[in-house]
Scaffold this motif. Structure first.
Motif, mmCIF file in Angstrom:
data_model
loop_
_atom_site.group_PDB
_atom_site.id
_atom_site.type_symbol
_atom_site.label_atom_id
_atom_site.label_comp_id
_atom_site.label_asym_id
_atom_site.label_seq_id
_atom_site.Cartn_x
_atom_site.Cartn_y
_atom_site.Cartn_z
ATOM 1 N N PHE A 160 0.832 -1.203 0.000
ATOM 2 C CA PHE A 160 0.000 0.000 0.000
ATOM 3 C C PHE A 160 0.870 1.259 0.000
ATOM 4 C CE2 PHE A 160 -1.966 3.462 2.406
ATOM 5 C CZ PHE A 160 -3.085 3.704 1.615
ATOM 6 N N ILE A 161 1.917 1.259 0.804
ATOM 7 C CA ILE A 161 2.815 2.412 0.862
ATOM 8 C C ILE A 161 3.429 2.673 -0.517
ATOM 9 C CG2 ILE A 161 4.979 3.287 1.827
ATOM 10 C CD1 ILE A 161 4.249 1.713 4.408
ATOM 11 N N ILE A 162 3.894 1.603 -1.148
ATOM 12 C CA ILE A 162 4.519 1.730 -2.465
ATOM 13 C C ILE A 162 3.498 2.159 -3.520
ATOM 14 C CG2 ILE A 162 5.643 0.415 -4.320
ATOM 15 C CD1 ILE A 162 6.820 -1.347 -1.975
ATOM 16 N N GLU A 163 2.299 1.567 -3.465
ATOM 17 C CA GLU A 163 1.270 1.828 -4.475
ATOM 18 C C GLU A 163 0.760 3.263 -4.428
ATOM 19 O OE1 GLU A 163 -0.105 -0.126 -6.833
ATOM 20 O OE2 GLU A 163 1.055 -1.912 -6.361
ATOM 21 N N THR A 164 0.748 3.891 -3.267
ATOM 22 C CA THR A 164 0.076 5.184 -3.125
ATOM 23 C C THR A 164 1.013 6.377 -3.001
ATOM 24 O OG1 THR A 164 -0.125 4.773 -0.738
ATOM 25 C CG2 THR A 164 -2.028 4.243 -2.126
ATOM 26 N N THR A 165 2.312 6.178 -2.871
ATOM 27 C CA THR A 165 3.222 7.307 -2.638
ATOM 28 C C THR A 165 4.258 7.517 -3.739
ATOM 29 O OG1 THR A 165 4.875 6.006 -1.423
ATOM 30 C CG2 THR A 165 3.046 6.941 -0.144
ATOM 31 N N TRP A 166 4.199 6.740 -4.818
ATOM 32 C CA TRP A 166 5.215 6.853 -5.876
ATOM 33 C C TRP A 166 6.618 6.624 -5.315
ATOM 34 C CZ3 TRP A 166 1.058 10.304 -5.910
ATOM 35 C CH2 TRP A 166 0.292 10.364 -7.072
ATOM 36 N N LEU A 172 4.798 10.629 0.853
ATOM 37 C CA LEU A 172 4.672 9.918 2.116
ATOM 38 C C LEU A 172 4.272 10.882 3.234
ATOM 39 C CD1 LEU A 172 7.195 7.317 3.426
ATOM 40 C CD2 LEU A 172 6.515 9.199 4.893
ATOM 41 N N VAL A 173 4.920 12.041 3.281
ATOM 42 C CA VAL A 173 4.597 13.046 4.303
ATOM 43 C C VAL A 173 3.175 13.564 4.112
ATOM 44 C CG1 VAL A 173 5.186 15.346 5.169
ATOM 45 C CG2 VAL A 173 6.999 13.716 4.616
ATOM 46 N N LEU A 174 2.793 13.823 2.863
ATOM 47 C CA LEU A 174 1.447 14.329 2.584
ATOM 48 C C LEU A 174 0.375 13.344 3.044
ATOM 49 C CD1 LEU A 174 1.995 15.808 -1.000
ATOM 50 C CD2 LEU A 174 1.340 17.104 1.031
ATOM 51 N N LEU A 175 0.586 12.058 2.784
ATOM 52 C CA LEU A 175 -0.422 11.047 3.105
ATOM 53 C C LEU A 175 -0.464 10.746 4.599
ATOM 54 C CD1 LEU A 175 -2.544 8.947 2.355
ATOM 55 C CD2 LEU A 175 -0.687 7.366 1.786
ATOM 56 N N PHE A 176 0.659 10.326 5.149
ATOM 57 C CA PHE A 176 0.650 9.854 6.533
ATOM 58 C C PHE A 176 0.707 11.000 7.540
ATOM 59 C CE2 PHE A 176 2.358 6.100 4.242
ATOM 60 C CZ PHE A 176 1.297 5.259 4.502
ATOM 61 N N SER A 179 -5.131 13.148 -2.357
ATOM 62 C CA SER A 179 -5.256 13.050 -3.808
ATOM 63 C C SER A 179 -5.145 14.431 -4.454
ATOM 64 C CB SER A 179 -6.595 12.404 -4.177
ATOM 65 O OG SER A 179 -6.669 12.166 -5.569
ATOM 66 N N ALA A 180 -5.788 15.435 -3.849
ATOM 67 C CA ALA A 180 -5.711 16.801 -4.379
ATOM 68 C C ALA A 180 -4.280 17.337 -4.295
ATOM 69 C CB ALA A 180 -6.667 17.708 -3.611
ATOM 70 N N SER A 181 -3.614 17.071 -3.164
ATOM 71 C CA SER A 181 -2.229 17.528 -2.999
ATOM 72 C C SER A 181 -1.301 16.831 -3.978
ATOM 73 C CB SER A 181 -1.756 17.268 -1.564
ATOM 74 O OG SER A 181 -2.526 17.995 -0.624
ATOM 75 N N ALA A 182 -1.524 15.531 -4.178
ATOM 76 C CA ALA A 182 -0.688 14.769 -5.104
ATOM 77 C C ALA A 182 -0.844 15.290 -6.528
ATOM 78 C CB ALA A 182 -1.054 13.285 -5.041
ATOM 79 N N TRP A 183 -2.082 15.645 -6.911
ATOM 80 C CA TRP A 183 -2.274 16.216 -8.250
ATOM 81 C C TRP A 183 -1.532 17.539 -8.379
ATOM 82 C CZ3 TRP A 183 -3.574 15.047 -13.016
ATOM 83 C CH2 TRP A 183 -3.708 16.105 -13.925
ATOM 84 N N ARG A 184 -1.576 18.383 -7.354
ATOM 85 C CA ARG A 184 -0.863 19.659 -7.417
ATOM 86 C C ARG A 184 0.643 19.451 -7.586
ATOM 87 N NH1 ARG A 184 -4.745 21.178 -3.456
ATOM 88 N NH2 ARG A 184 -3.296 20.676 -1.746
ATOM 89 N N HIS A 197 -2.716 6.483 -11.781
ATOM 90 C CA HIS A 197 -2.187 6.152 -10.455
ATOM 91 C C HIS A 197 -3.306 6.171 -9.413
ATOM 92 C CE1 HIS A 197 0.251 6.397 -6.787
ATOM 93 N NE2 HIS A 197 1.250 5.923 -7.514
ATOM 94 N N LYS A 198 -3.308 5.174 -8.553
ATOM 95 C CA LYS A 198 -4.398 5.010 -7.572
ATOM 96 C C LYS A 198 -4.596 6.231 -6.677
ATOM 97 C CE LYS A 198 -4.090 -0.049 -7.253
ATOM 98 N NZ LYS A 198 -3.112 -0.224 -8.368
ATOM 99 N N ALA A 199 -3.516 6.902 -6.333
ATOM 100 C CA ALA A 199 -3.629 8.061 -5.445
ATOM 101 C C ALA A 199 -4.428 9.195 -6.073
ATOM 102 C CB ALA A 199 -2.240 8.554 -5.050
#
Length: 531
Positions: free
Chosen positions: A359-365, A371-375, A402-407, A512-514
């Motif tokens: 899950f960590i690998i799949e969602t954080t690139w 990683l910081v943004l998500l957790f 998801s919004a932060s990752a897109w930015r 990407h899933k995120a």
């Protein structure tokens, strides 16, 4: 997860700041100590190579931890008795933030913007800029340096060359210097032996001559008690606010790399332990289309790519070590005894149907900033009683993540596309499908062009394959040789963040899933058997 070991409440776990500059500008010593304790060397990186002067450049994707790496090297070299200076460039930072960063940690921040540089080279001016910072270090630490007339003249020369740049702004100073290519000095500023009338005579000198004389004067530089001298350059961002600023930034970054290489080569030849280290973003380097041969040679010989991925499933992924280290450092700051495998203690075995490490690998690139943004947000939103990270904890912050990752990805695209074009690309992807072929992308583009003039204009400028190639390069899309399922693991697919840069326009494209929530493609769902 099965353990009887005492756990911290999730709210006490620290995953760091999105921008590493603020981890070392905090007034809270615990944040600085956490940064130090939780640092993990990425794949293929060795801090000693940089400390000993074998490598000078660190490059990688946005958010990969380049600033963290340089800051850690700065902390280590300072502890070893070295003089250090950290210079950070920012495109959007307030006066208050610049003041805060400068006053708390000695970082000088120069703002990019407002001046177009039309000359085709800024190498000599960058060399003078770096030498001025060296002169300031000497002047601020006079008691540590051996007294010598040549060094006094060097410092006076740098003050004269650089007089007034702080009030005018970095780019204004660079622009003025590039347009003239000459400086007017009294002769004594370039020759320490000249006295009287001969020394007071003013002449015009080209920038190259100023550099030549500066290097001659620096041959007499010596010091006591100091171990070494390090000057760090954080990355310059590449702007697409206009074609002029885009071209300007390409010139600046390209020539800064060349200037740093030449200065380091000089000090190596002189056997003086003075090092200039710098960071650059991969997508910015991709835009430096001239002279690619010289830049590539410099980065190959004197640089390292900072990455957190492993090419094969089952490998000991550096990003997993980083998560573990962040949690262990949080425990240490609370006086807890170090226990093995923090991930197994603080995470459910499965999250949204994935084993926790997957899950960590799949969602954080495999990217520290993601990683910081998500957790970081997930634990901040946890209740006071929660001590385990599972689907329910993650789901509260997934949409914001998801919004932060897109930015973050949009900023990477800004190297190639204007802001309105990036919005157009997002519009094409909205409500499409989690996986698709190029024809579906083209059809969505065509149908949505009826209500969007930007998409119409983009049709005459870009091919679908070009846009999809760029989306693949920054990690918005992956590829699959066969039609994937929504729950497929990235291990069975092709992703640029894992080092697979080969693009195939005929393959299946995978979002990407995120990014599913932000692109309105649905959400990850928890499985009933997760625990």
């Amino acid at each position: 997860m099965a353990t009887s070991t005492k756990l911290l409440p999730l709210r006490q776990l620290r995953f760091g700041n999105v921008d590493a500059r603020y981890e070392v500008t905090s007034r809270n010593p615990k944040e600085v100590e956490h940064f130090r304790r939780s640092f993990v060397e990425p794949a293929g990186m060795n801090t000693e190579e940089f400390i000993e002067g074998h490598r000078f450049f660190v490059h990688g994707v946005k958010g990969a931890g380049k600033t963290s790496f340089l800051r850690f090297v700065q902390l280590k070299t300072s502890e070893q008795g070295s003089l250090t200076k950290f210079i950070s460039f920012a495109t959007e930072i307030s006066d208050a933030e610049r003041t805060k960063i400068s006053s708390l940690s000695g970082i000088d921040v120069y703002e990019q913007g407002g001046v177009e540089i039309t000359n085709n080279s800024a190498v000599d001016v960058w060399i003078v800029f770096i030498l001025r910072h060296l002169a300031r270090l000497i002047e601020d630490n006079r008691q540590s340096f051996t007294t010598h007339k040549s060094i006094t003249v060097f410092c006076e020369l740098m003050r004269k060359v650089y007089d007034g740049e702080d009030s005018k702004g970095l780019l204004k100073w660079l622009s003025d210097a590039l347009k003239t290519g000459q400086y007017k000095f009294k002769s004594k500023h370039l020759d320490a032996t000249l006295k009287g009338k001969a020394g007071e005579e003013e002449k015009l000198f080209p920038t190259s001559y100023v550099i030549e004389q500066s290097f001659r004067l620096l041959k007499d530089l010596g010091w006591e008690e100091i171990s070494s001298i390090y000057i760090f350059f954080d990355e310059i961002n590449l702007s697409f606010a206009s074609k002029a600023t885009h071209k300007r930034d390409i010139i600046l970054i390209r020539d800064l790399i060349i200037a740093i290489d030449r200065i380091n080569a000089y000090f190596i030849e002189e056997h003086k332990p003075i090092y200039v280290l710098a960071a650059a973003r991969s997508e910015v380097l991709n835009a430096l289309n001239a002279p690619t041969h010289e830049i590539n040679k410099i980065l190959a010989d004197r640089g390292r790519e900072l990455r957190w991925f492993a090419k094969n499933a089952g490998t000991d992924w550096p990003i997993i070590k980083l998560v573990d280290s962040k949690i262990l450092a949080s425990e240490a700051l609370e006086g807890m005894k170090r226990e093995p495998s923090a991930i197994d203690r603080y995470f459910h075995r499965e999250i949204f149907g994935f084993a926790v490490r997957d899950f960590i690998i799949e969602t954080t690139w495999c990217n520290p900033r993601d990683l910081v943004l998500l957790f970081g947000e997930a634990v901040a939103n946890a209740t006071y009683q929660e001590t385990i990270i599972g689907s329910s904890v993650i789901s509260r912050s997934l949409e914001n993540y998801s919004a932060s990752a897109w930015r973050e990805k949009a900023e990477e695209l800004s190297v190639e596309y204007a802001p309105q074009e990036i919005q157009g690309i997002k519009k094409i992807l909205l409500n499409m499908s989690r996986h698709f072929k190029i024809l579906s992308f083209e059809q969505s583009w065509k149908s949505k062009s009826d209500t969007d003039n930007t998409l119409v204009a983009m049709k005459s400028k870009y091919k679908a394959g070009k846009i999809l190639d760029d989306l693949y390069r920054v990690g918005i899309l992956g590829q699959s040789s066969k039609e994937p399922t929504d729950n497929a693991h990235s291990f069975t697919q092709h992703w640029a963040y894992r080092g697979d840069t080969t693009f195939d326009a005929s393959a299946w494209f995978v979002v990407h899933k995120a990014l599913w929530p932000e692109l309105r493609l649905g959400k990850l769902k928890a499985q009933s058997n997760e625990r």
